[in-house]
Design a protein around this motif. Structure first.
Motif, short mmCIF file in Angstrom:
data_model
loop_
_atom_site.label_atom_id
_atom_site.label_comp_id
_atom_site.label_asym_id
_atom_site.label_seq_id
_atom_site.Cartn_x
_atom_site.Cartn_y
_atom_site.Cartn_z
N PRO A 12 1.16 -1.22 -0.07
CA PRO A 12 0.42 0.13 -0.22
C PRO A 12 1.43 1.53 -0.23
N ARG A 13 0.32 2.26 0.14
CA ARG A 13 1.11 3.75 -0.13
C ARG A 13 1.48 3.79 1.26
N VAL A 14 2.42 4.77 1.61
CA VAL A 14 3.17 5.15 2.86
C VAL A 14 2.61 5.29 3.71
N ASN A 15 0.91 5.91 3.54
CA ASN A 15 -0.04 6.91 4.61
C ASN A 15 -1.29 5.61 4.49
N TYR A 16 -1.48 4.11 4.55
CA TYR A 16 -2.10 3.75 4.78
C TYR A 16 -2.35 3.37 5.81
N VAL A 17 -3.80 3.30 5.91
CA VAL A 17 -4.98 3.19 7.39
C VAL A 17 -5.38 1.32 7.34
N PRO A 18 -5.63 0.66 7.83
CA PRO A 18 -5.86 -0.93 8.29
C PRO A 18 -7.56 -0.57 8.14
N PRO A 19 -8.76 -1.85 7.15
CA PRO A 19 -9.57 -2.22 7.12
C PRO A 19 -9.61 -1.80 8.79
N GLY A 20 -11.37 -1.05 9.66
CA GLY A 20 -11.06 -1.55 11.09
C GLY A 20 -11.52 -0.09 11.68
N TRP A 21 -10.69 0.57 11.28
CA TRP A 21 -9.86 1.68 12.51
C TRP A 21 -10.47 2.79 12.53
N SER A 22 -10.88 3.42 13.40
CA SER A 22 -11.89 5.02 12.96
C SER A 22 -11.05 5.84 13.46
N GLU A 23 -9.57 5.80 13.69
CA GLU A 23 -8.77 6.49 14.33
C GLU A 23 -7.35 5.95 14.30
N TRP A 24 -6.70 6.15 13.96
CA TRP A 24 -4.92 5.75 13.67
C TRP A 24 -3.57 6.66 13.50
N TYR A 25 -3.34 5.81 14.59
CA TYR A 25 -2.30 6.53 14.56
C TYR A 25 -0.55 5.58 15.40
N GLY A 26 -0.03 5.15 13.99
CA GLY A 26 0.26 4.17 13.94
C GLY A 26 2.55 4.33 13.42
N PHE A 27 2.81 3.51 14.61
CA PHE A 27 4.33 3.96 13.95
C PHE A 27 4.11 3.11 12.85
N ILE A 28 5.43 3.91 12.22
CA ILE A 28 5.83 3.74 10.31
C ILE A 28 7.43 2.90 10.63
N ASP A 29 7.34 1.36 9.91
CA ASP A 29 8.40 0.40 10.44
C ASP A 29 9.37 0.08 9.39
N VAL A 30 10.60 0.42 9.38
CA VAL A 30 11.04 0.41 8.11
C VAL A 30 12.33 -0.07 8.53
N PRO A 31 12.35 -1.78 8.50
CA PRO A 31 13.81 -2.12 9.55
C PRO A 31 15.15 -2.40 8.87
N ARG A 32 16.08 -1.76 9.97
CA ARG A 32 17.09 -1.60 9.46
C ARG A 32 17.15 0.18 8.91
N ASP A 33 16.26 0.67 8.91
CA ASP A 33 15.95 2.36 8.93
C ASP A 33 15.74 3.33 10.07
N PRO A 34 16.89 3.92 10.37
CA PRO A 34 16.90 4.66 11.49
C PRO A 34 16.60 5.93 11.42
N ARG A 35 15.58 5.81 10.49
CA ARG A 35 14.81 7.92 9.80
C ARG A 35 13.22 7.30 9.82
N ASN A 36 13.11 5.34 10.26
CA ASN A 36 11.64 5.39 9.90
C ASN A 36 12.08 4.38 11.26
#
Length: 522
Positions: A161-185
């Motif tokens: 999905p796109r980087v701002n993807y919100v999974p189904p089922g969530w009315s509000e979403w504040y999810g941490f971005i997690d890209v393994p081995r990338d300290p910026r994310n």
């Protein structure tokens, strides 16, 4: 009144009709009054920490007072897979990993890309509750490699999905971005991290107010206050504390100055007689110093989580919703702090890795009680669904904990008798990136295994990459610290029965899992 309109003009209502009408009117008013006083559907707040030892609950004063003292502590709660991503999917779907198929934190068989690729996000605790009219919110860590993993590690043909993807089922979403081995994310940085806030990426910097746990506390309190009068809500609050690197809030940097990691009999114990992958040298003085420093810093991190809990309780009291809210506190799995010469590591079938902290407070739940029943992380989704009056899908493996949490719980012999733990090493890189060798910790190649745990036994089957196998068997009644492997000298029939039970459990699904777990185990 309606009855007056049906009477012919200028004719007074007959006494009998009038009495009937008055009775019906009073009945209607009584029904409306009764409905207005019925309690609304309960709210649910699930706090999910990362890599927390069950014993560290004792270091959290607010939790001890407000949850342990006001609710039920379940000390025999276990994870079905002692690794972040599989465990979190098991919690959200109520399934063993062999059924939801997310087996690791990344690579073709793990991480968020694997779950997204299966389409299983379409049915989870969040979608069940949202479909029943709940306001749902996630704040914190969702899944490893959300919303995309490193190039070359994703499932074959994967289109993410796109980087701002919100999974189904969530009315509000504040999810941490997690890209393994990338300290910026990285969600494990307590400063300088990114949150997908309802489709907009927010970057938090290095100011004191950007401390991750405190940011989540503010978001959670705001959600509770806004949601209190808008119908039932479900909040999954998932700080990454106390995951490494252990960075406490500055205000807690001097807490627990003399605290050491626990020293159970398994601490630095000789692994002689155990499986060959555990052939480790004794812990050095530097190792032990590193273990203690890490344990102390993680304890300091948990003080901010404890304050977060206090802020939530204050908000619930202020809004008048505390008495109608279930609070569940748990973690995804445990963590080794020197037991069996292992540290900075989860993954294993041993108590330190698989036992969960689990405390529940809420309507109808007894205060200050302990339940010794075997509980799995797969039970949380069906339990919360039951509180909300929702029937989970038939494919759910777990079960509602209602019989355990009532004032007179189901007897131990009438409850689950065994749980399965299963683990698969990563195949893409051969190891999990969180557990590469460090200055004080060698690479420990935990092999694939399946294990059956009862209140009195632990049985483990290891399968190595070369196809060879090994077994372990512990008498937990007389050896609760898993020191003496009895497998070699155990009765052949006993080992065969345990092996058959383990194989059946790893092939189970839905009601079959519950039936197998309920069977008496030799």
């Amino acid at each position: 009144m309606v009855w007056w309109r049906v009477v012919p003009p200028f004719a007074p209502p007959r006494p009998r009709v009038r009495r009937l009408a008055v009775a019906l009117a009073w009945a209607a008013l009584t029904l409306l009054s009764a409905c207005s006083t019925q309690p609304s559907r309960p709210n649910v707040i699930l706090i999910l920490t990362d890599d927390q030892l069950a014993a560290s609950l004792a270091l959290m004063p607010t939790l001890q007072r407000e949850l342990v003292g006001e609710g039920v502590h379940l000390p025999n709660a276990f994870t079905s897979t002692p690794l972040c991503c599989p465990a979190r999917v098991s919690l959200l779907r109520g399934q063993y990993a062999h059924n939801h198929r997310v087996r690791s934190n990344g690579g073709p068989e793990g991480g968020f890309p694997k779950l997204y690729d299966t389409g299983a996000e379409a049915s989870s605790l969040a979608t069940w509750l949202q479909g029943a009219g709940y306001r749902t919110a996630l704040m914190g860590k969702y899944l490893n490699a959300y919303p995309y993993g490193p190039e070359g590690e994703n499932p074959s043909g994967y289109r993410g999905p796109r980087v701002n993807y919100v999974p189904p089922g969530w009315s509000e979403w504040y999810g941490f971005i997690d890209v393994p081995r990338d300290p910026r994310n990285s969600p494990y940085a307590m400063y300088d991290y990114k949150i997908n806030a309802n489709g907009r990426i927010r970057h938090y910097g290095s100011r004191p107010q950007d401390y991750q746990t405190d940011v989540l506390a503010g978001l959670a309190v705001d959600f509770v206050r806004r949601s209190a009068r808008r119908g039932p809500f479900f909040l999954l609050l998932a700080p990454t504390a106390p995951h490494l690197p252990a960075v406490p809030a500055p205000r807690h940097a001097d807490a627990f100055r003399d605290l050491q990691a626990p020293r159970p009999p398994s601490f630095n114990a000789d692994p002689q007689g155990k499986a060959r992958w555990l052939e480790l040298p004794p812990l050095s003085d530097a190792d032990i110093a590193a273990i203690d420093a890490t344990y102390r810093a993680q304890a300091q991190m948990l003080l901010a989580v404890d304050e977060l809990l206090g802020s939530l309780l204050d908000a619930l009291r202020e809004t008048g919703t505390l008495d109608n809210t279930y609070l569940v506190f748990t973690s995804d799995h445990g963590w080794h702090s020197g037991e069996h010469r292992l540290f900075h590591l989860k993954l294993t079938p041993y108590d330190a890795s698989v036992r969960l902290p689990l405390v529940i407070r809420g309507p109808g739940i007894p205060k200050g009680e302990v339940r010794e029943h075997l509980v799995l992380n797969t039970d949380l989704a069906p339990t919360i669904a039951a509180w909300a009056g929702v029937s989970p899908p038939a494919w759910v493996d777990g079960r509602s904990l209602a019989p355990v949490l009532r004032p007179r719980p189901v007897p131990l012999e009438g409850w689950r008798q065994s749980v399965l733990t299963e683990f698969w090493p990563r195949r893409a890189l051969g190891e999990d990136p969180e557990h590469r060798p460090t200055e004080h910790h060698p690479k420990v190649p935990v092999p694939q295994y399946r294990a059956v745990r009862t209140l009195g036994r632990l049985y483990v089957e290891y399968r190595y990459a070369d196809g060879t196998r090994e077994g372990e068997l512990y008498d937990l009644t007389n050896d609760p610290f898993e020191l003496t492997n009895l497998y070699a000298g155990a009765d052949v029939a006993l080992k065969a029965a345990l092996a058959a039970h383990a194989e059946a459990l790893q092939g189970c699904a839905g009601a079959t899992c519950r039936a197998l777990e309920d069977q008496a185990v030799p």
